[in-house]
Design an enzyme around this catalytic site. Sequence first.
Site, PDB file in Angstrom:
ATOM      1  N   ARG A 225       0.820  -1.239   0.000  1.00 36.64           N
ATOM      2  CA  ARG A 225       0.000   0.000   0.000  1.00 36.64           C
ATOM      3  C   ARG A 225       0.840   1.270   0.000  1.00 36.64           C
ATOM      4  NH1 ARG A 225      -3.283  -2.806   3.864  1.00 36.64           N
ATOM      5  NH2 ARG A 225      -4.928  -3.876   2.740  1.00 36.64           N
TER       6      ARG A 225
ATOM      7  N   LYS B 150       2.987  11.718 -11.544  1.00 36.66           N
ATOM      8  CA  LYS B 150       2.142  10.791 -12.308  1.00 36.66           C
ATOM      9  C   LYS B 150       2.993   9.585 -12.655  1.00 36.66           C
ATOM     10  CE  LYS B 150      -0.770  13.975 -14.898  1.00 36.66           C
ATOM     11  NZ  LYS B 150      -1.015  14.432 -16.272  1.00 36.66           N
TER      12      LYS B 150
ATOM     13  N   GLU C 141       9.984  17.920 -25.168  1.00 34.58           N
ATOM     14  CA  GLU C 141       9.290  18.399 -23.957  1.00 34.58           C
ATOM     15  C   GLU C 141       9.758  19.809 -23.569  1.00 34.58           C
ATOM     16  OE1 GLU C 141       6.694  17.065 -22.727  1.00 34.58           O
ATOM     17  OE2 GLU C 141       6.793  14.921 -23.178  1.00 34.58           O
TER      18      GLU C 141
ATOM     19  N   LYS D   4       8.159  22.839 -14.626  1.00 37.86           N
ATOM     20  CA  LYS D   4       7.225  21.745 -14.373  1.00 37.86           C
ATOM     21  C   LYS D   4       6.826  21.688 -12.890  1.00 37.86           C
ATOM     22  CE  LYS D   4       5.556  17.349 -15.144  1.00 37.86           C
ATOM     23  NZ  LYS D   4       5.653  16.123 -15.879  1.00 37.86           N
TER      24      LYS D   4
ATOM     25  N   GLU E 161      -4.390  18.082 -11.594  1.00 38.34           N
ATOM     26  CA  GLU E 161      -4.790  18.425 -12.958  1.00 38.34           C
ATOM     27  C   GLU E 161      -6.248  18.856 -13.075  1.00 38.34           C
ATOM     28  OE1 GLU E 161      -2.681  16.087 -15.946  1.00 38.34           O
ATOM     29  OE2 GLU E 161      -4.365  16.392 -17.283  1.00 38.34           O
TER      30      GLU E 161
ATOM     31  N   ARG F  64      -2.409  22.527 -14.938  1.00 44.05           N
ATOM     32  CA  ARG F  64      -1.536  21.387 -15.262  1.00 44.05           C
ATOM     33  C   ARG F  64      -1.901  20.785 -16.620  1.00 44.05           C
ATOM     34  NH1 ARG F  64       0.793  16.348 -11.570  1.00 44.05           N
ATOM     35  NH2 ARG F  64       2.038  15.541 -13.291  1.00 44.05           N
TER      36      ARG F  64
ATOM     37  N   ASN G  58      -0.257  19.095 -21.334  1.00 49.85           N
ATOM     38  CA  ASN G  58      -0.671  18.105 -22.331  1.00 49.85           C
ATOM     39  C   ASN G  58      -0.574  18.645 -23.756  1.00 49.85           C
ATOM     40  OD1 ASN G  58      -1.311  16.151 -20.401  1.00 49.85           O
ATOM     41  ND2 ASN G  58      -3.293  17.115 -20.030  1.00 49.85           N
TER      42      ASN G  58
ATOM     43  N   HIS H 242       0.109  16.386 -26.609  1.00 53.57           N
ATOM     44  CA  HIS H 242       0.043  15.010 -26.105  1.00 53.57           C
ATOM     45  C   HIS H 242      -1.259  14.288 -26.463  1.00 53.57           C
ATOM     46  CE1 HIS H 242       3.649  16.105 -24.037  1.00 53.57           C
ATOM     47  NE2 HIS H 242       3.739  14.941 -23.426  1.00 53.57           N
TER      48      HIS H 242
ATOM     49  N   HIS I 279      -0.213  11.054 -27.977  1.00 53.16           N
ATOM     50  CA  HIS I 279      -0.404   9.744 -27.334  1.00 53.16           C
ATOM     51  C   HIS I 279      -1.198   8.804 -28.237  1.00 53.16           C
ATOM     52  CE1 HIS I 279       0.468  10.848 -22.877  1.00 53.16           C
ATOM     53  NE2 HIS I 279       1.542  10.583 -23.571  1.00 53.16           N
TER      54      HIS I 279
ATOM     55  N   HIS J 133       8.405   9.016 -28.073  1.00 49.30           N
ATOM     56  CA  HIS J 133       7.509   9.987 -27.436  1.00 49.30           C
ATOM     57  C   HIS J 133       7.740  11.383 -28.034  1.00 49.30           C
ATOM     58  CE1 HIS J 133       4.840  11.590 -24.458  1.00 49.30           C
ATOM     59  NE2 HIS J 133       5.760  12.455 -24.046  1.00 49.30           N
TER      60      HIS J 133
HETATM   61  N1  GLY Z   1       5.564  11.732 -14.082  1.00 49.57           N
HETATM   62  C1  GLY Z   1       5.206  12.695 -15.025  1.00 49.57           C
HETATM   63  C2  GLY Z   1       4.222  13.661 -14.524  1.00 49.57           C
HETATM   64  O1  GLY Z   1       3.817  13.625 -13.379  1.00 49.57           O
HETATM   65  O2  GLY Z   1       3.813  14.531 -15.265  1.00 49.57           O
END
Ligand code: GLY
Length: 339
Positions: A108, A130, A172, A214, A224, A228, A232, A235, A239, A249
């Site tokens: 956990r 993320k 990026e 970032k 998000e 945030r 994207n 993206h 994606h 990528h």
């Molecule tokens: N790990 C990438 C992000 O949080 O955007």
Amino acid sequence: MQKKRFLFSGKETVFYFDAVFNVVEKIVSKEKAIIVTDENLFQTYKRKLKGFNTIVLKPGEQFKVQQTVDVIIDQLILLGADRQTTLIGFGGGVITDITGYVAGIYMRGIEVGYIPTSLLAMVDAAIGGKNGIDVGLYKNMVGLIRQPSFLIYDYSLLKSLPLAEWKNGFAEIIKHACIKDQKMFVELEQNSIPKYKKNPSLLAKLIMHNALIKIKVVQQDEFEKGDRKLLNFGHTLGHAIENMYQLSHGEAISIGMTYAALMSQQLKFYKEADRVIRLLHQYGLPTVANFDAKKAFRILLKDKKKQDDSINYILLQKTGKGVIQPLLLVQLQEIFKQF
Ligand code: GLY
């Protein structure tokens, strides 16, 4: 070394910029650390990794899947990992994503830190919390938002980076410039990958600057709900076509940024799509693609950003200023028909 602390929803992440790999031993004892890496990095950095417990994965995005999660968990159990263990992702975005995810679910949740080895991971993938895995063609379909406790930036690790990976990272960086930083856009126009590679202090400054862009966006909107989403940019389409055509990528989001810049001209009276396209070329990135727009649209319907009958598309108002533009899916489908 520059040690900087940042709070994300009350939890602290320590960034060690301009550091060396060995700093890790000051943060976690070797007995409590388990390093997750891939076969290529393990071969290249055998000496650095000596004495650490390691879990070595096959390299590549195609292994960022549930089966690999199961393999890591089996090995953690074999190694006797417990709640005092810190997992350390030593690698590019695939490694940091999957390590962060396993750390979030094993018992956990155990501590995790990253030592990013690619430019892309240093400026983007390792930052923001993320993490996750792909499911079939759907990228990052399963995962968590959970911050690491530390990141170590050792720029010497970039020496072994192939050119394709430099391009991925710069995709990026160009994204950050497009949505947030006109001044950096101009700096990028005046430079090139070979120039940054030849000038380590300019490169170190650029990496830290992008990490800070970032970090700031994530601190303001970790989950998000608002700004945030700007990250994207490029993206949504990117994606959709990345796994469809086995693009890197950087290639995928470069194509995504190109089409988003062209859409910005149509919908937001943005005037500099040519300038964005020129900059992407300057950094060796593709800007045209013969992709199956219908199939890409179908994949895009599974995008996490979709809400009922609309999707938040990121467009440019100006160079250096991204905006969130809700688009009806029918409207987007019409736009895609032109591609
Ligand atoms: N790990 C990438 C992000 O949080 O955007």
